[in-house]
Design an enzyme around this catalytic site. Structure first.
Site, mmCIF file in Angstrom:
data_model
loop_
_atom_site.group_PDB
_atom_site.id
_atom_site.type_symbol
_atom_site.label_atom_id
_atom_site.label_comp_id
_atom_site.label_asym_id
_atom_site.label_seq_id
_atom_site.Cartn_x
_atom_site.Cartn_y
_atom_site.Cartn_z
ATOM 1 N N ARG A 66 24.640 -1.513 -4.037
ATOM 2 C CA ARG A 66 24.284 -0.908 -5.324
ATOM 3 C C ARG A 66 25.304 0.188 -5.621
ATOM 4 O O ARG A 66 25.023 1.368 -5.485
ATOM 5 C CB ARG A 66 22.850 -0.367 -5.274
ATOM 6 C CG ARG A 66 21.820 -1.470 -5.177
ATOM 7 C CD ARG A 66 20.412 -0.955 -5.293
ATOM 8 N NE ARG A 66 19.961 -0.341 -4.051
ATOM 9 C CZ ARG A 66 18.772 0.236 -3.890
ATOM 10 N NH1 ARG A 66 17.933 0.276 -4.901
ATOM 11 N NH2 ARG A 66 18.424 0.754 -2.738
ATOM 12 N N CYS A 124 17.288 2.145 0.458
ATOM 13 C CA CYS A 124 16.917 0.866 1.059
ATOM 14 C C CYS A 124 18.131 -0.032 1.253
ATOM 15 O O CYS A 124 19.035 -0.075 0.412
ATOM 16 C CB CYS A 124 15.902 0.129 0.177
ATOM 17 S SG CYS A 124 14.222 0.750 0.312
ATOM 18 N N ASP A 131 11.662 -5.798 -8.393
ATOM 19 C CA ASP A 131 10.730 -4.989 -7.613
ATOM 20 C C ASP A 131 9.362 -5.647 -7.430
ATOM 21 O O ASP A 131 8.522 -5.117 -6.702
ATOM 22 C CB ASP A 131 10.544 -3.612 -8.270
ATOM 23 C CG ASP A 131 11.685 -2.662 -7.934
ATOM 24 O OD1 ASP A 131 12.533 -3.020 -7.099
ATOM 25 O OD2 ASP A 131 11.723 -1.555 -8.503
ATOM 26 N N ARG A 181 7.740 5.752 0.291
ATOM 27 C CA ARG A 181 8.775 6.115 -0.676
ATOM 28 C C ARG A 181 8.364 5.725 -2.095
ATOM 29 O O ARG A 181 8.882 6.287 -3.060
ATOM 30 C CB ARG A 181 10.092 5.422 -0.328
ATOM 31 C CG ARG A 181 10.777 5.951 0.933
ATOM 32 C CD ARG A 181 12.147 5.338 1.128
ATOM 33 N NE ARG A 181 12.925 5.463 -0.076
ATOM 34 C CZ ARG A 181 13.474 4.454 -0.740
ATOM 35 N NH1 ARG A 181 13.333 3.213 -0.294
ATOM 36 N NH2 ARG A 181 14.178 4.657 -1.834
ATOM 37 N N LYS A 227 7.249 6.188 -10.111
ATOM 38 C CA LYS A 227 8.318 6.720 -9.273
ATOM 39 C C LYS A 227 9.667 6.626 -9.970
ATOM 40 O O LYS A 227 10.441 7.590 -10.010
ATOM 41 C CB LYS A 227 8.370 5.959 -7.954
ATOM 42 C CG LYS A 227 9.621 6.212 -7.141
ATOM 43 C CD LYS A 227 9.951 5.050 -6.237
ATOM 44 C CE LYS A 227 11.372 5.186 -5.718
ATOM 45 N NZ LYS A 227 11.818 4.040 -4.926
ATOM 46 N N ASN A 228 9.980 5.460 -10.529
ATOM 47 C CA ASN A 228 11.302 5.239 -11.104
ATOM 48 C C ASN A 228 11.516 5.976 -12.420
ATOM 49 O O ASN A 228 12.645 6.018 -12.930
ATOM 50 C CB ASN A 228 11.561 3.745 -11.278
ATOM 51 C CG ASN A 228 11.770 3.044 -9.950
ATOM 52 O OD1 ASN A 228 12.129 3.665 -8.954
ATOM 53 N ND2 ASN A 228 11.525 1.738 -9.927
#
Length: 423
Positions: A125, A120, A308, A400, A22-23
């Site tokens: 951030r 989230c 994570d 997600r 995903k990232n």
């Protein structure tokens, strides 16, 4: 709204495949804005965040679609003609990675208007480092009515020294710099594998990026880039989560496509806890011990232990022998899963940015609520070990970042299913 219902106590066994990262997928999808024509990305995970990024691109006037049938892991992005260089609030508010279109837009089209990001609620951030980097390349930045507006007739290479390490900031500025005139040197860069993967894609497109994966990245700007065909690397966080699933359930699982070089810190902690981790068949096998041992964890930037994976390892520590001290140094609100783990019988005390976890003999199933993406995974992992039935609500967070996790766990023998919550 969906929820996950599972009954614990079954050791997981078998093989499971890791989906695309995903990232890595999100910035790579954004990078398609840098080239005219049709770009093809394969091994793209079918996630809510990916759908949001494709929707952002379509809003701008791109053709951005996921293929069907045997090519369902493939996304095609076509850019021909005019683009509206704006990412609207109604999409960006759901996913902060939408800010990754800012760099490519101002680099190629000379202007961008992107809503301030959401995502989230795991802590502040800010995007100040993104903006600092773009300013260093000559962009004019204005913040107005909740939007970032950036303009530059022609970005120019420059020196960018990030005050703090930022993954998306590194990626955004890197994508802007590849079309800037002259040489850009970026210092204090993020070193994650996903940053390296983006640089790999940019270089395939014709960019000149050196040093990705280190703290200093050097870029020689080029006049234009070309569309590419690229398969995205496997998701190291999903791989780590599946390894923990094997460990916490007392099982023996081969996680196919897991790359050891991307999981060193996680592998070290799993081995320290008593697990046997071996490279096998293009992946990693995790064999759980009879009794897990507590380990201490401190999250930090790559190549340190990833934030994570903090929630997942905390779930493992709740049933490990001894006391574990977990220090979270990346996000200040990333212990929101602790009250929910308490409902399952965990013994955890929070002291500022540190959680002290005392292992218990067993967990007990209960109704719990996911608060963010990785927290949802930790609750499912705890449920694999808990006696009785666990119900995890608000699993839209899970969707997600994990592609059909419940199906993958069910394929390993877990008693788990997704159901619709009653209104």
């Amino acid at each position: 709204m969906d929820k996950i219902v599972l009954k614990g106590g079954t050791p997981l066994h078998g093989e499971v495949e890791v989906s695309g990262a995903k990232n890595a997928a999100l910035p790579i999808l954004a990078s398609a804005l840098l080239a005219e024509g049709t770009t093809t990305f394969r091994n793209v995970p079918d996630l809510a965040d990916v759908k949001t990024m494709l929707a952002v691109l379509r809003t701008m006037g791109c053709e951005a679609e996921r293929l069907t049938g045997k090519k369902a892991d493939t996304c095609e992005i076509s850019i021909t003609g005019d683009i509206t260089p704006e990412a609207p609030y109604d999409l960006v508010k759901t996913m902060r990675a939408s800010i990754l279109v800012l760099g490519p837009l101002v680099a190629r089209f000379g202007r961008a208007r992107v809503s301030m990001p959401g995502g989230c609620a795991i802590g502040a951030r800010p995007i100040d480092q993104h903006l600092k980097g773009l300013k260093a390349l000559g962009a004019e930045i204005h913040l107005t009515e909740g939007y970032v507006e950036a303009r530059a007739k022609q970005l120019k290479g420059g020196m960018v020294n990030f005050d703090v390490i930022t993954v998306t900031g590194t990626e955004n500025v890197m994508m802007a710099a590849v079309l800037a005139k002259g040489r850009t040197v970026m210092e204090n860069c993020a070193r994650e594998p996903e940053v390296e993967e983006l640089a790999r894609v940019l270089n395939k497109m014709g960019a000149k990026v050196e040093g990705a994966g280190s703290s200093v990245i050097t870029i020689e700007g080029v006049e234009s880039l070309n569309p590419v065909d690229h398969a995205i690397l496997p998701d190291r966080i999903e791989a780590g989560t599946l390894l923990v699933a094997a460990a916490i359930s007392g099982g023996n699982v081969l996680v196919k496509h897991a790359r050891p070089e991307h999981l060193d810190a996680v592998i070290d902690k799993l081995r320290e806890s008593g697990c046997t981790i071996t490279a096998e068949g293009g992946g990693l096998r995790c064999k759980a011990p009879r009794s897990l041992k507590s380990v201490n964890i401190t999250t930090t930037e790559h190549p340190g232990f990833p934030t994570d994976m903090q929630a997942q390892l905390m779930a493992l520590m709740t049933v490990s022998h001894g006391t574990s001290v977990i220090s979270e140094n990346i996000f200040e609100n990333r212990f929101m899963h602790v009250p929910e783990l308490h409902r399952l019988g965990a013994d955890i005390t929070i002291q500022g940015h540190t959680a002290v976890v005392k292992g218990v003999k067993g967990l007990s199933g209960a109704q719990v609520m996911a608060t963010d993406l990785r927290a949802s995974a930790s609750l499912i992992l705890a449920g694999l070990r808990a006696e009785g039935q666990t119900e995890v609500s608000r699993v839209y967070h899970l969707d997600r970042g994990y592609e059909r996790l419940e199906r993958k766990l069910r394929g390993l023998g877990a008693d788990i299913r997704r159901v619709k919550e009653r209104a």
